[in-house]
Design an enzyme around this catalytic site. Structure first.
Site, short mmCIF file in Angstrom:
data_model
loop_
_atom_site.label_atom_id
_atom_site.label_comp_id
_atom_site.label_asym_id
_atom_site.label_seq_id
_atom_site.Cartn_x
_atom_site.Cartn_y
_atom_site.Cartn_z
N SER A 55 14.68 4.01 1.75
CA SER A 55 13.48 3.89 0.92
C SER A 55 12.25 3.51 1.72
O SER A 55 11.13 3.71 1.25
CB SER A 55 13.70 2.86 -0.19
OG SER A 55 14.04 1.60 0.35
N ASP A 103 7.25 -5.03 -4.30
CA ASP A 103 8.15 -5.26 -5.44
C ASP A 103 9.25 -6.27 -5.16
O ASP A 103 10.20 -6.37 -5.92
CB ASP A 103 8.77 -3.93 -5.88
CG ASP A 103 9.63 -3.29 -4.78
OD1 ASP A 103 9.79 -3.90 -3.71
OD2 ASP A 103 10.12 -2.17 -5.00
N HIS A 113 10.41 -4.17 -1.07
CA HIS A 113 9.72 -3.18 -0.25
C HIS A 113 8.31 -3.67 0.09
O HIS A 113 7.65 -4.27 -0.76
CB HIS A 113 9.64 -1.84 -0.97
CG HIS A 113 10.98 -1.29 -1.33
ND1 HIS A 113 11.53 -1.47 -2.59
CD2 HIS A 113 11.89 -0.58 -0.62
CE1 HIS A 113 12.72 -0.88 -2.63
NE2 HIS A 113 12.96 -0.34 -1.45
#
Length: 399
Positions: free
Chosen positions: A44, A348, A351
């Site tokens: 990610s 968040d 991340h």
């Protein structure tokens, strides 16, 4: 394991990220000698939209719904941040469009400037390999082996019937192999597996990254950038989950969890040693180590240099000193959203924010956090400029 904070003197150029934007003097096309394509692998931290096709936009995967993407793209693109990622800043600095998610394209023309195979939640080891070691992969479906399978499929699309025809493309492209491996550790950590057991995975994780690099070299890659892991002890969710009453568990300079950062350094140490071996085996190939740990640590040591006021706090999440809570997830339910994400180190809780990604990219492209220096491999590229604001975003593909 001793701390490896970067020395305060003798470092590469360090610029205030609040006003730094990495752009090419000529933004229309890459200059002669620059890499005409970027191919990216990872999780990610590098995914620019593949997760949408793997998991669907109704999944709980980060990046697939607002407010993700709100700062720069003004919509959710699959990126697990409020804006751009390191791979976006690198592509922009090379005069290239943002690297297209592989699963969003279908023709050779779609990948004229490269492709991104990274997927949110991806691991270095395959899901089967992780389960065979007795660990839970939390529903992850993608490992490096699958990303490489996609890459080989792309080669057949670009050079049908004759992979030798891709040799020029391969040796002129920049390959980003990672960041990858973080989820191999995140999933068992979140499942309560003792760190001592998780450490036993690290040689296998590094070996998988190494074998992927070797395969890319066999296919013709000549320049590869391989990022290490971030300092996970500075991740807000981990600071919440592993909160300690013991002062010695925290780094006094940063407030990050010492034992978790030492584990990140352990992974990175093994990775650096493996890259040294690969360089000896392939003397004609440039293998660049991207020190994400060191570049990110600048944010936690001197956040003010980047205009960041809350380096250990999530902009999007819940209550608590780190802006996260066990029951609230960014984008779902009654989450809280800050007014100025550029002042936060985390988006968040897991991340980084775009500000943090920009700071890491600054350390890689303008600083001393690539070995050998990426600047030494791109000497014919135009110089990077320091501007007060970003170029306007123009969508390059639809997701």
């Amino acid at each position: 394991m001793p701390s490896s904070f970067p020395a305060r003197g003798g470092r590469g150029l360090l610029l205030p990220a609040a006003v730094v934007v990495l752009v090419l003097l000529d933004a229309v096309a890459p200059a002669a000698g620059c890499y005409p394509r970027v191919f990216s692998f990872g999780d990610s931290l590098a995914d620019t939209g593949n997760c949408l096709f793997v998991y669907g936009n109704n999944s709980g995967q980060a990046g697939l719904r607002p407010p993700y993407g709100e700062t720069f793209f003004h919509r959710a693109t699959g990126r697990a941040s409020n804006g751009r990622l390191v791979v976006d800043f690198i592509a922009d600095a090379l005069g290239l469009p943002f690297v297209r998610p592989y699963l969003s394209g279908g023709s050779a023309e779609d990948f004229a400037c490269g492709a991104n195979f990274a997927v949110g939640g991806a691991t270095a080891l395959s899901p089967e390999e992780i389960r065979a070691r007795g660990f839970d992969n939390m529903g992850n479906q993608v490992g490096l082996d699958m990303e490489m399978e996609w890459f080989r499929d792309l080669l057949h699309l670009l050079c049908p019937g004759n992979l030798a025809g891709c040799s020029d493309m391969m040796n002129q492209s920049l390959f980003l192999v990672g960041e990858i491996g973080g989820n191999d550790y995140n999933f068992p950590l979140l499942s309560g597996v003792p760190l001592e057991k998780i450490r036993t995975m690290t040689p296998s994780v590094v070996a998988k990254i190494s074998s992927t690099i070797s395969e890319l070299i066999q296919l013709g890659a000549k320049t590869l950038m391989v990022p290490g892991n971030l300092p996970i002890g500075c991740v807000p969710d981990y600071l919440m989950i592993f909160k300690s009453d013991k002062e010695e568990d925290y780094e006094p300079q940063t407030g990050c969890l010492r034992w978790m950062n030492e584990f990140s350094q352990y992974h990175n140490k093994l990775l650096v040693e493996e890259l040294k071996k690969l360089r000896k085996l392939h003397p004609g190939v440039t293998i660049i180590y991207a020190d994400y740990y060191g570049a990110a640590m600048e944010i936690f040591l001197s956040p003010e240099q980047y205009g960041i006021e809350h380096p250990l706090v999530a902009c999007c999440g819940g209550e608590g000193p780190y802006g996260v809570s066990p029951t609230i997830t960014c984008g779902f339910g009654e989450y809280k959203l800050c007014d100025n994400p550029e002042k936060y180190g985390s988006w968040d809780g897991f991340h980084p924010s775009e500000s943090a990604y920009r700071a890491i990219a600054t350390g890689l492209l303008l600083g001393s956090y690539t070995r050998p220096s990426i600047a030494s491999t791109t000497t014919s590229c135009p110089q990077l400029m320091e501007l007060g604001s970003s170029a306007e975003y123009k969508p390059l593909y639809d997701l």
